[in-house]
Design a protein around this motif. Structure first.
Motif, short mmCIF file in Angstrom:
data_model
loop_
_atom_site.label_atom_id
_atom_site.label_comp_id
_atom_site.label_asym_id
_atom_site.label_seq_id
_atom_site.Cartn_x
_atom_site.Cartn_y
_atom_site.Cartn_z
N LEU A 2 13.36 8.21 -10.93
CA LEU A 2 13.73 8.27 -9.53
C LEU A 2 13.12 9.47 -8.81
O LEU A 2 12.50 9.33 -7.75
N LEU A 3 13.32 10.66 -9.35
CA LEU A 3 12.83 11.86 -8.67
C LEU A 3 11.31 11.90 -8.54
O LEU A 3 10.79 12.11 -7.44
N PRO A 4 10.55 11.70 -9.64
CA PRO A 4 9.09 11.69 -9.45
C PRO A 4 8.62 10.59 -8.51
O PRO A 4 7.65 10.78 -7.76
N SER A 5 9.31 9.46 -8.49
CA SER A 5 8.93 8.37 -7.58
C SER A 5 9.21 8.77 -6.13
O SER A 5 8.39 8.51 -5.23
N ALA A 6 10.36 9.41 -5.90
CA ALA A 6 10.68 9.88 -4.55
C ALA A 6 9.64 10.88 -4.06
O ALA A 6 9.23 10.86 -2.89
N ASN A 43 0.82 -1.21 0.00
CA ASN A 43 0.00 0.00 0.00
C ASN A 43 0.85 1.26 0.00
O ASN A 43 0.52 2.24 -0.66
N LEU A 44 1.94 1.24 0.77
CA LEU A 44 2.73 2.45 0.95
C LEU A 44 3.67 2.73 -0.21
O LEU A 44 3.95 3.89 -0.52
N LEU A 45 4.17 1.67 -0.84
CA LEU A 45 5.22 1.86 -1.83
C LEU A 45 4.83 1.40 -3.23
O LEU A 45 4.96 2.13 -4.20
N LEU A 46 4.34 0.18 -3.32
CA LEU A 46 4.14 -0.39 -4.65
C LEU A 46 2.95 0.23 -5.39
O LEU A 46 2.99 0.38 -6.61
N GLU A 47 1.89 0.58 -4.66
CA GLU A 47 0.75 1.19 -5.34
C GLU A 47 1.10 2.53 -5.96
O GLU A 47 0.75 2.80 -7.12
N PRO A 48 1.83 3.43 -5.23
CA PRO A 48 2.23 4.69 -5.89
C PRO A 48 3.17 4.47 -7.07
O PRO A 48 3.27 5.32 -7.95
N LEU A 49 3.86 3.32 -7.08
CA LEU A 49 4.83 3.04 -8.15
C LEU A 49 4.37 1.89 -9.04
O LEU A 49 5.18 1.21 -9.66
N SER A 50 3.06 1.68 -9.10
CA SER A 50 2.53 0.50 -9.79
C SER A 50 2.85 0.47 -11.27
O SER A 50 2.87 -0.60 -11.89
N LEU A 63 5.68 1.31 -12.61
CA LEU A 63 7.14 1.27 -12.80
C LEU A 63 7.67 -0.16 -12.79
O LEU A 63 7.08 -1.05 -12.17
N ASN A 64 8.82 -0.31 -13.42
CA ASN A 64 9.55 -1.57 -13.35
C ASN A 64 10.55 -1.48 -12.20
O ASN A 64 11.48 -0.68 -12.24
N ILE A 65 10.34 -2.26 -11.15
CA ILE A 65 11.24 -2.26 -9.99
C ILE A 65 12.26 -3.38 -10.18
O ILE A 65 11.91 -4.56 -10.29
N ASP A 66 13.53 -3.02 -10.20
CA ASP A 66 14.59 -3.99 -10.48
C ASP A 66 15.03 -4.76 -9.24
O ASP A 66 15.46 -5.91 -9.35
N ILE A 73 15.21 1.40 -9.25
CA ILE A 73 14.33 1.66 -10.39
C ILE A 73 15.12 2.42 -11.46
O ILE A 73 16.28 2.76 -11.25
N ASP A 74 14.47 2.69 -12.59
CA ASP A 74 15.14 3.46 -13.63
C ASP A 74 15.44 4.88 -13.15
O ASP A 74 14.62 5.51 -12.47
N ASP A 75 16.61 5.37 -13.50
CA ASP A 75 17.07 6.67 -13.03
C ASP A 75 16.10 7.79 -13.40
O ASP A 75 15.83 8.70 -12.62
#
Length: 454
Positions: free
Chosen positions: A441-445, A409-416, A418-421, A436-438
Motif C-alpha cells: 500500500l505505502l510504496p504504491s501510494a 496510464n495514471l494508475l495501472l502502469e505504475p502498479l503493473s 501488483l495484484n489489484i483486488d 491491494i495487498d497491505d
C-alpha cells in the motif's frame, strides 16, 4: 460578536512549551472559544489502563494512572517556573488539587472495572474522557499565569448526546441551547477553555464522540454559536495532497470543499475527524487547518465551493483492511439478498469503504477489527462468506472523469506488477478506489502520488 472557535490537539498539547505556544496563539483573537484534546499519548494510556484493570492487573492500571498524574504535574511545574506570576503558588495548588480529584476518580473507575472483570463501553468512555477533563482545566489555569482571563468550562455542560457509547450522536438542539452561555462568558472578558472528545448522555453518564472527536466538538460548538471561523490547529500546514508523514513531497492545498475534506477524512487522512465538517457546513462556517508551529502559514481553507483544476485533488490510504464477500444462497434473489447484507452492516453501524455487487454476491472493503468474525457469522444466515485479510485501500479524492477514464496510464502502469483486488469509481463523488495487498500500500501510494502530482 464575531466568535472564533480554536481547536488544539495532538502535538500542540504535548508539553509546557507547546502549551505556551497555544496560549500565545489564543491571545491574537478578540472572542476566542478554545477546545483542546488530551495531552499527547494520554487517551491511549487511559484505554490501556482500563484494559489492564479489566484483565485483573489493577496494579498495572494504577501505575499508568500515576504516570499520567506525574506527567501533568511536571507540565504545570515547568510552565509556572518559566512563566513567573504573583499568583503562581495559588495556580499550582488549584492544578494539583484538581489533578488529585481526577486521578482519584480514575482509580475508582479502574477498581470498579477490575471487580467487574470486563470493560463495558460505558466505562471505557468514562475512563478515556479523563484526558480532556484534565488538560482543559490545567491549560485554563496556566493561562492565568500569563495574565490571560482563561476560564475552564466543563464540556458536559455543553455537549449533549445520546447514549451510544464510543461513538455518541450529538443532540444539536440541546447543544445550541447550552452553548448560548459561552457568549456571556466572552462578554464578561473571559476566554472559555473546553475539553473536546466527550459529552453527556441524557442519564448524565459520560459519552465520547469517537477517536479524534475533539475536532467534532469544536465544530459542534462553532455551529451552535454561529462562529465566524472554526480553526483546527495541528502540526501540519493544512490538508495535503497526501499524508506528509509518508509522502514527503506532498503539498498543502490552499482551499478545498467541505465535501472533499470529509471524503479525505473518511478514507484515511488523519487531519480531521470524518464528522467534523457537518455542523460547519450546515451554518456555512469556513474551517481552517493551521500549523501551530508555523502560524504564519496560510494553511487550508475549507468552504462550501472550492475550484481546482487538478486531475486529482488528493490521495488517501487506509491500512489493515479486509475484503469480505457474501454469496447468496440459491433461494435468495438479488432484490432480497442485497437489503439483507446491508441490514447486517447497519446493525453494527459499520461504514463500507468500497463495494462491488452482482445479483448474487457482494464484496465489501472494510476495516479489519475484532468485530469482523462476528459480522461474518451473521452473514452466514444470508449466504456463504469468505474473508481476505491483509488488504489496503488506496483512494483518489476529487478524481475527474477524464482522469478515471485514463486510469491505465495514471494508475495501472505504475502498479503493473501488483495484484489489484478491487477497482471502483463513483462519478458523482469523484472517488476512485483500489484495493491491494497491505504490504504494497505505502510504496504504491508513493508511486501514484509522484505520477499525479510531480
Amino acid at each position: 460578536m464575531q466568535i472564533n472557535v480554536l481547536k488544539f490537539g495532538g502535538t500542540s498539547m504535548a508539553d509546557h512549551k507547546t502549551w505556551k505556544k497555544v496560549l500565545e496563539i489564543i491571545k491574537n483573537y478578540e472572542w476566542p472559544v478554545v477546545v483542546v484534546s488530551a495531552t499527547a499519548r494520554t487517551t491511549r494510556q487511559l484505554v490501556k489502563a482500563a484494559q489492564l484493570a479489566a484483565s485483573g492487573d489493577l496494579e498495572g492500571a494504577f501505575e499508568i494512572s500515576e504516570s499520567i498524574k506525574q506527567r501533568h504535574q511536571d507540565i504545570v511545574d515547568n510552565f509556572l517556573q518559566e512563566n513567573p506570576h504573583a499568583k503562581n503558588d495559588l495556580i499550582r495548588e488549584s492544578c494539583f488539587k484538581n489533578m488529585d480529584a481526577k486521578i482519584g476518580k480514575l482509580n475508582k473507575l479502574l477498581t470498579y472495572t477490575s471487580r467487574q472483570g470486563k470493560l463495558s463501553p460505558q466505562m471505557k468512555d468514562a475512563i478515556s474522557a479523563m484526558g480532556e477533563q484534565i488538560s482543559s482545566y490545567l491549560l485554563a489555569q496556566c493561562g492565568l499565569s500569563l495574565g490571560m482571563m482563561t476560564q475552564h468550562i466543563e464540556a458536559r455542560r455543553l455537549i449533549k448526546t445520546d447514549n451510544e457509547y464510543g461513538k455518541a450522536n450529538p443532540n444539536k438542539m440541546l447543544i445550541s441551547q447550552h452553548c448560548g452561555s459561552l457568549e456571556t462568558v466572552l462578554e464578561n472578558g473571559f476566554t472559555p477553555i473546553i475539553g473536546g472528545f466527550y459529552g453527556e448522555a441524557p442519564d448524565k453518564t459520560i459519552t465520547t464522540l469517537g477517536f479524534e472527536g475533539s475536532d467534532y466538538s469544536a465544530s459542534l460548538i462553532g455551529g451552535a454559536v454561529g462562529a465566524e471561523t472554526i480553526e483546527i490547529w495541528t502540526d501540519v500546514s493544512g490538508v495535503y495532497t497526501g499524508d506528509p508523514r509518508f509522502i514527503p513531497e506532498a503539498k498543502p492545498l490552499a482551499e478545498i470543499s467541505y465535501f472533499d475534506a470529509t471524503e479525505m477524512a473518511y478514507f484515511g487522512a488523519k487531519v480531521l475527524h470524518p464528522s467534523t465538517l457537518k455542523p460547519a457546513q450546515e451554518r456555512n462556517i469556513p474551517v481552517y487547518v493551521k500549523n501551530m508551529f508555523k502560524p504564519e502559514d496560510a494553511g487550508t481553507k475549507i468552504v462550501r465551493e472550492a475550484d481546482h483544476d487538478l486531475p486529482v485533488l488528493a490521495l488517501s490510504f487506509k491500512q489493515n483492511m479486509s475484503l469480505l464477500t457474501v454469496s447468496a444462497h440459491e433461494t435468495l434473489m438479488g432484490f432480497s439478498f442485497l437489503p439483507k447484507v446491508f441490514s447486517v452492516l447497519e446493525s453494527y453501524r459499520l461504514p463500507v469503504d468500497a463495494v462491488n455487487t452482482t445479483e448474487a454476491s457482494v464484496t465489501i472493503a472494510i476495516s479489519d477489527d475484532v468485530i469482523l468474525d462476528q459480522l461474518s457469522k451473521d452473514f452466514i444466515e444470508i449466504g456463504s462468506v469468505s474473508i481476505e485479510r491483509g488488504k489496503g485501500l488506496l483512494t483518489l479524492i476529487g478524481c475527474s472523469v477524464q482522469t478515471a477514464s485514463n486510469f491505465r496510464n495514471l494508475l495501472l502502469e505504475p502498479l503493473s506488477d501488483l495484484n489489484i483486488d478491487m477497482i471502483s469509481f463513483t462519478k458523482e463523488k469523484r472517488i476512485f478506489n483500489l484495493v491491494i495487498d497491505d504490504e504494497e500500500l505505502l510504496p504504491s501510494a508513493q508511486k501514484i502520488h509522484r505520477t499525479l502530482f510531480s
